[in-house]
Each structure stands twice: as structure tokens, then as C-alpha cells.
Design an enzyme around this catalytic site. Structure first.
Site, PDB file in Angstrom:
ATOM      1  N   HIS A  82       0.836  -1.203   0.000  1.00 35.11           N
ATOM      2  CA  HIS A  82       0.000   0.000   0.000  1.00 35.11           C
ATOM      3  C   HIS A  82       0.873   1.256   0.000  1.00 35.11           C
ATOM      4  O   HIS A  82       0.631   2.193  -0.762  1.00 35.11           O
ATOM      5  CB  HIS A  82      -0.899  -0.026   1.245  1.00 35.11           C
ATOM      6  CG  HIS A  82      -1.744   1.192   1.424  1.00 35.11           C
ATOM      7  ND1 HIS A  82      -3.073   1.243   1.055  1.00 35.11           N
ATOM      8  CD2 HIS A  82      -1.461   2.412   1.946  1.00 35.11           C
ATOM      9  CE1 HIS A  82      -3.563   2.447   1.343  1.00 35.11           C
ATOM     10  NE2 HIS A  82      -2.603   3.169   1.885  1.00 35.11           N
ATOM     11  N   GLU A  83       1.894   1.265   0.837  1.00 37.18           N
ATOM     12  CA  GLU A  83       2.772   2.429   0.932  1.00 37.18           C
ATOM     13  C   GLU A  83       3.605   2.620  -0.332  1.00 37.18           C
ATOM     14  O   GLU A  83       3.779   3.741  -0.814  1.00 37.18           O
ATOM     15  CB  GLU A  83       3.678   2.298   2.156  1.00 37.18           C
ATOM     16  CG  GLU A  83       2.962   2.495   3.474  1.00 37.18           C
ATOM     17  CD  GLU A  83       2.310   3.857   3.552  1.00 37.18           C
ATOM     18  OE1 GLU A  83       3.040   4.864   3.526  1.00 37.18           O
ATOM     19  OE2 GLU A  83       1.080   3.929   3.611  1.00 37.18           O
ATOM     20  N   HIS A  90       1.648   4.348  -3.032  1.00 39.89           N
ATOM     21  CA  HIS A  90       1.579   5.813  -2.917  1.00 39.89           C
ATOM     22  C   HIS A  90       2.790   6.447  -3.603  1.00 39.89           C
ATOM     23  O   HIS A  90       2.667   7.468  -4.283  1.00 39.89           O
ATOM     24  CB  HIS A  90       1.562   6.234  -1.447  1.00 39.89           C
ATOM     25  CG  HIS A  90       0.215   6.163  -0.798  1.00 39.89           C
ATOM     26  ND1 HIS A  90      -0.898   6.795  -1.305  1.00 39.89           N
ATOM     27  CD2 HIS A  90      -0.198   5.542   0.347  1.00 39.89           C
ATOM     28  CE1 HIS A  90      -1.938   6.564  -0.511  1.00 39.89           C
ATOM     29  NE2 HIS A  90      -1.537   5.805   0.497  1.00 39.89           N
ATOM     30  N   GLU A 139      -6.220   6.806  -1.687  1.00 44.06           N
ATOM     31  CA  GLU A 139      -6.257   5.630  -0.820  1.00 44.06           C
ATOM     32  C   GLU A 139      -6.736   4.393  -1.573  1.00 44.06           C
ATOM     33  O   GLU A 139      -6.183   3.303  -1.423  1.00 44.06           O
ATOM     34  CB  GLU A 139      -7.176   5.895   0.379  1.00 44.06           C
ATOM     35  CG  GLU A 139      -6.505   6.671   1.492  1.00 44.06           C
ATOM     36  CD  GLU A 139      -5.325   5.919   2.066  1.00 44.06           C
ATOM     37  OE1 GLU A 139      -5.514   4.953   2.818  1.00 44.06           O
ATOM     38  OE2 GLU A 139      -4.186   6.286   1.752  1.00 44.06           O
TER      39      GLU A 139
END
Length: 269
Positions: free
Chosen positions: A144-145, A148, A201
Site C-alpha cells: 500500500h505504501e 503511494h 487511498e
């Protein structure tokens, strides 16, 4: 002589011209294809360098306090998972394979983790130990990070802020009298402290899910991860959620996407 409203129009138009539509990543199996708008004067390299300086400062402070993990079991565990995920980033963004990736673990009770622009990863031991994360769940957080960073969500947010600040300055000394927009200070704020948008997100959830699956980690762990995250802290949510706002639709979106990436997991586990 230009009338005030004519000058405002010209300055606003010039700001819009400097904003370019782009798509930082390919869509992947999860189909992330939203066009992003970035200011051309705020390059990827500038943002990456800006964040790298802040990252090194964080590491320096942790090292002075004796909490920068370099050879512990948890550090080796996090690094192993990170390398498997990083190996899969070309599926979304080939040039990211050439980034100067760094992975560090800080011994701290914080429930937090981050991957900043240019591939600068920090994991806090509290996130792993307090939530008793499995390798699959660590991969879900890290994927997820990393997503980004691949999507340059920090640069995108800074571009929006740049436009807002330009518009604000128009009413003072013809809008640009002060010169610098103090990008360094704004960068720290937008890259490290402000919440991501719901769009961002969702994109990080989906790309992170696929990255983890491609690296051989069970995508179902994303569901248990966010359930643990939501339950942690009770009325005082983890610091991680202060910059990663949760919503009731997150689990539903992840569950809908899991069948798209499950063949990748089955192929690579």
C-alpha cells in the site's frame, strides 16, 4: 494597462498551462487508470530529493537515539519482504526499478509505516509487534505504501497546493511578489502529515494488493490488516490512520479486487 480581473485571468491561465495531465503507472490487473495533474515546474526529481533529505534526517535522529534497527530479526524480516515487493514494481512502473530504494526499521511503539517519494521506506516495530502482523499483512501495509510512491501521490498533492497558493498570491503584489513558495516546508507538510484523498487511498489499496500478490503474499491479508488497524487504539486511532483515512467501503473494494489478483498469488506463492 491591464485591468485587475484581466491580470487575474492571465495568471490563472499561466498556472493551468503549467499543469500537465499524466498517468504515473500502468493500470495493472486492478485497473488503476486515473489521470493525474502535476505542475511541470515541480518535477519528480525535485520531490524525491526533497523527501530524501527529510528521510535522512529521520534516520539520523533515530540513530542518535539508538533506535535505528540494522541487524535485528525484525529488520531482516522487513527487508526480505520489501525486496520481494520492490522486485515487482516494474509491473506498474518500469523506471521505479532504478530508484534508490531504502528500507529501515525504527524501534518505536508507533503504529506507523511509510514509503515516501523515490522509494524511501520506514517501518516502526510497534506496528508489527502490537498488531502481531504476519508476513502477508506486513506485505499488505508495505505494498500500500509503495503504491503511494509509485503513483506520486505526494507530488500530486503538492501540485494542488501549489495551484491554491498561486491563486492566493494573485491578490497580493500581483500574486507573485514574494517569489518562493517555500516548497521545502510545504513538501514536508503534504508528504508526511496531511491525509490522502479517498481516490489516492483506493489506488494505493488496489496497487498494493496486486504488488503483494505478485510477490507471493496472500492478498486476503489486506482484509485482516485493515480490520486490525481499525480495531487498534479504540477511540484514539493509530498515527498511521491520521494520514490514511479509513472508510467502511475500503474492505468492500478490497474484497471485490481480490479475485482479480488471486491468480497472480497462486502463480507466485
Amino acid at each position: 494597462m491591464f485591468k485587475p480581473h484581466s491580470l487575474v485571468f492571465l495568471l490563472t491561465a499561466s498556472a493551468l498551462v503549467g499543469c500537465q495531465a499524466t498517468n504515473t503507472t500502468s493500470g495493472g490487473a486492478v485497473g488503476v487508470d486515473r489521470k493525474q495533474y502535476m505542475f511541470s515546474m515541480l518535477s519528480t526529481e525535485q520531490v524525491n530529493q526533497m523527501y530524501a533529505q527529510s528521510y535522512q534526517q529521520t534516520l539520523s535522529e533515530a540513530s542518535k537515539k539508538g533506535v535505528l534497527e540494522k541487524s535485528s530479526a525484525v529488520s531482516k524480516r522487513v527487508n526480505t519482504i520489501a525486496q520481494r515487493l520492490i522486485a515487482e514494481v516494474p509491473a506498474f512502473r518500469p523506471d521505479a526499478a532504478q530508484w534508490n530504494w531504502e528500507v529501515n526499521v525504527i524501534d518505536s511503539p508507533e503504529l506507523n509505516a511509510n514509503c515516501g517519494p523515490g522509494g524511501k521506506i520506514i517501518f516502526y516495530t510497534g506496528l508489527i509487534e502490537k498488531l502481531k502482523l504476519s508476513d502477508d499483512e506486513i506485505a499488505a501495509v508495505m505494498g500500500h505504501e509503495i503504491a503511494h510512491a509509485l503513483r506520486e501521490h505526494g507530488r500530486e498533492a503538492m501540485s494542488k497546493a501549489y495551484g491554491v497558493q498561486m491563486a492566493t498570491q494573485i491578490g497580493s503584489a500581483f500574486g507573485v511578489g514574494d517569489g518562493s513558495l517555500q516548497l521545502a516546508n510545504m513538501g514536508v507538510e503534504y508528504l508526511m502529515t496531511l491525509p490522502n484523498s479517498r481516490n489516492n487511498e483506493n489506488e494505493a489499496d488496489l496497487i498494493g494488493l496486486e504488488l503483494a500478490a505478485r510477490a507471493g503474499y496472500n492478498p486476503n491479508a489486506a482484509i485482516s490488516l485493515w480490520e486490525k488497524m481499525a480495531a487498534a487504539g479504540g477511540s484514539a486511532p493509530p498515527e498511521f490512520l491520521s494520514t490514511h483515512p479509513s472508510s467502511s467501503s475500503r474492505t468492500q473494494a478490497l474484497q471485490a479486487a481480490i479475485p482479480k489478483v488471486m491468480p497472480l498469488y497462486q502463480q507466485n506463492r
